[in-house]
Structures are given as structure tokens and as C-alpha cells.
Design an enzyme around this catalytic site. Structure first.
Site: not given
Length: 574
Positions: A278, A281, A298, A318, A357, A360, A365, A503
């Protein structure tokens, strides 16, 4: 300050504050189902009623302002009988399956029934019947256990600004649900789990994958590995009576090995990996005139929020996967190859403070060649359940380290658990990537703390870089609207965490999480960082070894293939 009289005692209160706040500050325990700290009181559940001299009816203390000379009785016979009647009426239409409910022993309705001595059903009648909604990979909704307190509705609408849940129908038919009563999976839900954290009963719970993990551990054909997020180690101890904020990482590793996991990895390692990707990037976008501001990627709830409500900002995200998914991908490629393992025989588990999560890990993907990066996700609460199920107690275990090759981590990677931590870690390494030098002061105070929005402006070799940190999607929405209107053009990099506090305040954390607990967990991460020798991601030798032996270079071809992804606009039911 003004003086009020409570149960014959003089208590000081702030002018015009709500009575409930003054009573609690003075040490009086007042029950409530609907009240949420920081939000305008609704006064809907009436559990906080008290007797105020001069008032004919009992008043809801959460919505009744104090005045000089007020005389209050918090537990008179009249008050206790009123609260008891509310509990009895709620139980009259509540399932009697406490033994099987996830919230058994940690249910506010159960607790109040116990305290008020409710031992039988005084009211009987036809019970409401609803179908349990298990359509979401993250959240299970059981309307039969809902007491209509409205906490989930308010958190979703007022704090997260998602408005997935609301009161629907009227009168005795009123329920909390999604638009048109459809499944959570096709709603605007971002899977953050803040509704689960707010729910006082078992009406909203995480979609458990504990049995799935147990089955994998019992399967001798599978190589079962586990990773844990930075925020988990500073919160898991609370489930075992360890003081809030204690870093229980070592004993947690020991417990995981006793459960049967072949390898125990630290997701803070892949947080360092994320920073390398990141940060590179971001530097490339700044140098080449790429799309700015760049948003961190994230937090999966935040990603779905952008896909759903702000698809025009998707180019700003990102392309990096989250640390969970990066480590999942590396485990089933680099680790599999080094250990001559068939990726399809590796069962990869992650322990996260986050319900999103789970969503996710199920995204199409996130995998390749017919297998997923991560096979199962357990919340902090679910890990505690698994540990207790096997008769283990963290207080009686000796600390053990994580396994290599993904065991080394910098304290920058550990900071990912707190709001501002991703930004602080990224700036430390981005500064090095741009200048070849280390930051003189690694601690960036401006982006630390529990505030919902923080920002800083940094001078990097004459380049003014504006960075912003927001936590809670309501705060993210405000910033996005400012950027859309052109009001904010001075920000190049933005960290967004879906959950308030980051988190450490995730929807999968121990029940009862409040602002003080979030602060304690956050401070523990800061203490770890202050005491660590390795405080920057770009000096993590195991990360550098991964690049030299396998990935090549940050943002290179192999890295993009495994560690980056793309997102799509969503059109949820409205």
C-alpha cells in the site's frame, strides 16, 4: 453543578444533563435496554424509569433533565414493580430456549429477569413466529428474540449511516427488519456487526463457523493453520477474566496449538506486507499523478460501503487486499510450495475482531484455482468459545511464539488494530520509500486516539502530504461528502476503519465493549509499539525474504497477482 437528592443522598449533577447520566456517575445502577451513550435518548424501553417528586407518572431517567432540588427514588416499590412488569411482558413473547442461545449467560434480558426475581411467566398468549435469517455470511437475525429496543436500528442508521435495519409494520406486528423483509445478504448491510454488539439479546448474532473449524481440526487429511489479527491478542483475555488491554498473544498461541492447529501465524506479519504494497502504491500515485486521495482497503465493511453508497470513489480505493486475505493467499502459494503441500489440503482459519471478515473471505475475488484464500473466520468471541470448549484457560498456559515464516512482525503492523494505526505504519514506510531515510519521530500523535476523525499534514522532502483518519462509517460519510463538494482538496491519503475505535472496537469483540475498553485495548497496542525494537514494516526480515524468494518487489507482477484485487459496484435492495 446543581444539587439533587437521590434516595436521601445529595448528588451533584450538571445543569440540564439527563438524569440517567447523573445517577450512573454517582454509582446508582439503573437498567436500560434502549439507551446508547452519545446518542439522543429515545426513552422507548422504559426500563430506566424512576420516581421524581412532583411528577404523577414515573419518568424515563434517560430522557428527563435534572433540575435544582430534584428528589428522586431509583428503586421504590412502584419503580421495581414497573420494571418487573416490563420484563414479564417481554418474556411473554420471548422464546424459552436460553440453553441453546449464544447469549445465554451474557444476555441483558436474562440479567434483568434475574435481578428482578422474575421466576415464572405471568402473562400468556400466542407467540410471534418468524423465520431465522441466515442468508448473510456474517450475521444471523432471529426476530423472535427481538425486544424492539431499537439499539441495532440506531447504531446502523445514526452511527454507521447504513440504515439496513428499521422498524417495519405497526402495532403488535412491529418487527425490526430489512426493506421488504428480505434477507440480510441482499440488503445494504455492510456486515460490520455493530448491530450484533449493540443487541442486548440473541436477536442478532455472528454467523458462527466454530463447528466448521472443529470438523477441519478432526480431519486428518487436512493441514489446518490459523492466523490472528493484531486486535485479538489485546481483547481475548477479557473473556477469561484477564484485565482489559492485557496482551495475551503468547498464551493465545499456546491455546491454539493445544486445539490442534498445525501452524499459528500472526496477521501482523501480513499487516507489514500490506504496508509495503500500500505504501508503494501511494508513492507511485503521488509520483505519477494517480487517483488521489487514496483510501486504505483493510476494512471489508468500508469496502462494501463504498461499493454500495459511493461507487464513484472506487478508483480511490487501494487495490491491496486486507492483511487477512494477503496472508491467506501467501499461505496457499509460497507456504504450500515450500512445504510440498497441496493448497486444496490446507484449511486456513483466521481469528478476527470483525464479523465483516467472514463476508470478505467469501468474496469470489479472494482465491484462485477453485480454492479460497481463507476457509473459515472466527471472531474473538468464537475463539474464546472454542478454547473453553476444549477445557483450556489462558491464565494457566505458558506463552509461546508464533510460527515462521510468518511469525516476525513489526510493531507498526501491530498498530493496525487501532484507528490511525494503518496510517501511522504507512507513513513510517512511505517516508522511507520517498526519502531513503527513517522518520525522526516514529510516533505520530495526531492520528492516535479514539476520536472519530483525525488528520495531519506532513512535510516529506518539501512535499506536503495531507493524511486523514476516520473510524465509524458515519464519520467516513461526512469526509466523503466534503471531498465530493470540493471542500477538502488537501488530503492525499485516508485511512477508514468501519468500527468506532477501529478493530479494537470490532463487531466480533467480546460482548459489552464500551469506550473505556476500546481505550484500554488501544493503549495496549501503543505500549507494544513503544517497547518494540522493530517499529517499521520495511525492516521486517521475513517480509523482505518473502519478496526476495517469491514475490519479487512490492507492486510487482507476482504481488499484483496474489496480493491485489478489484471491487464492483453494488445495487442493494432499497
Amino acid at each position: 453543578m446543581i444539587n439533587i437528592e437521590v434516595n436521601g443522598q445529595t448528588v451533584q449533577a450538571e445543569p440540564n444533563e439527563m438524569l440517567l447520566a447523573a445517577l450512573r456517575r454517582a454509582g446508582f445502577k439503573i437498567p436500560t435496554f434502549c439507551n446508547i451513550e452519545g446518542l439522543v435518548p429515545s426513552g422507548s424501553c422504559r426500563m430506566c424509569v424512576v420516581e421524581v417528586e412532583g411528577q404523577r407518572a414515573l419518568v424515563p431517567s434517560c430522557a428527563f433533565p435534572v433540575f435544582e432540588g430534584m428528589k428522586v427514588k431509583t428503586h421504590s416499590d412502584r419503580v421495581i414493580q414497573a420494571r418487573k412488569t416490563i420484563i414479564e411482558l417481554l418474556l411473554a413473547d420471548h422464546p424459552a430456549d436460553c440453553f441453546y442461545c449464544e447469549r445465554n449467560g451474557n444476555c441483558l434480558l436474562q440479567e434483568q429477569a434475574e435481578e428482578l426475581g422474575v421466576r415464572s411467566r405471568r402473562y400468556a398468549g400466542q407467540k410471534s413466529e418468524h423465520t431465522i435469517d441466515k442468508s448473510s455470511p456474517s450475521i444471523v437475525r432471529d426476530a423472535e428474540k427481538c425486544i424492539l429496543c431499537g439499539r441495532c436500528v440506531r447504531v446502523c442508521e445514526e452511527i454507521q449511516t447504513v440504515a439496513c435495519l428499521d422498524f417495519i409494520h405497526r402495532g403488535s406486528k412491529t418487527v425490526v427488519g430489512t426493506s421488504f423483509g428480505e434477507g440480510m445478504n441482499i440488503s445494504s448491510c455492510v456486515n460490520c456487526g455493530q448491530c450484533v454488539a449493540a443487541c442486548p439479546t440473541g436477536a442478532l448474532v455472528a454467523n458462527s463457523q466454530v463447528q466448521k473449524v472443529i470438523d477441519a481440526l478432526k480431519n486428518s487429511d487436512l493441514h489446518v493453520v490459523v492466523q490472528h489479527a493484531p486486535a485479538v491478542s489485546v481483547s481475548i483475555g477479557e473473556e477469561f477474566g484477564i484485565p482489559a488491554g492485557t496482551d495475551a498473544m503468547g498464551v493465545m498461541h499456546a491455546a491454539m496449538r493445544k486445539l490442534g492447529f498445525a501452524k499459528v501465524f500472526d496477521t501482523s506479519f501480513s499487516a507489514d506486507l500490506t504496508i509495503m504494497e500500500e505504501g508503494t502504491e501511494l508513492v507511485n500515485r503521488i509520483k505519477t499523478g494517480g487517483v488521489l486521495p487514496m483510501f486504505t482497503s483493510c476494512s471489508p465493511g468500508w469496502i462494501k460501503f463504498v461499493e454500495t453508497f459511493y461507487p464513484e470513489f472506487m478508483p480511490n480505493l487501494s487495490t491491496c487486499k486486507s492483511p487477512q486475505q494477503m496472508l491467506g493467499a501467501v499461505i496457499k502459494t509460497f507456504y504450500a510450495e515450500k512445504n510440498n503441500l497441496d493448497p486444496k489440503k490446507i484449511f486456513s482459519v483466521s481469528i478476527m475482531p470483525c464479523t465483516a471478515k467472514k463476508f470478505e473471505a467469501d468474496r469470489p475475488e479472494m482465491g484462485r484455482d477453485g480454492y479460497k484464500d481463507v476457509d473459515a473466520v472466527l471472531t474473538t468471541r468464537e475463539l474464546a468459545q472454542l478454547i473453553r470448549m476444549y477445557g483450556l484457560d489462558l491464565k494457566n498456559l505458558s506463552p509461546e511464539p508464533a510460527d515462521s515464516p510468518f511469525g516476525e512482525r513489526s510493531s507498526a503492523g501491530k498498530l493496525f488494530g487501532a484507528s490511525g494505526g494503518v496510517m501511522e505504519a504507512a507513513v513510517r514506510s512511505a517516508f522511507f520509500l520517498l526519502t531513503g531515510k527513517e522518520l525522526a519521530e516514529l510516533k505520530i500523535e495526531a492520528v492516535r486516539g479514539i476520536d472519530g476523525a483525525k488528520e495531519a499534514h506532513l512535510d516529506i522532502n518539501g512535499l506536503n502530504v495531507g493524511v486523514a483518519v476516520v473510524n465509524g462509517l458515519g464519520n467516513a460519510r461526512k469526509l466523503l461528502e466534503q471531498i465530493k463538494s470540493g471542500e477538502r482538496k488537501d488530503i492525499q491519503f485516508i485511512e477508514v476503519m468501519t468500527c468506532p475505535g477501529g478493530c479494537v472496537g470490532g463487531g466480533g469483540q467480546p460482548y459489552g465493549t464500551n469506550r473505556d475498553l476500546v481505550k484500554a485495548r488501544m493503549q495496549s497496542l501503543y505500549n507494544i509499539d513503544a517497547a518494540d525494537e522493530l517499529r517499521v514494516s520495511h525492516k521486517n526480515e521475513e517480509v523482505n525474504r518473502l519478496y526476495s524468494e517469491y514475490l519479487g518487489e512490492p507492486n510487482g507482477h507476482k504481488s499484483h497477482e496474489l496480493l491485489h484485487t478489484n471491487y464492483d459496484q453494488r445495487k442493494p435492495l432499497v
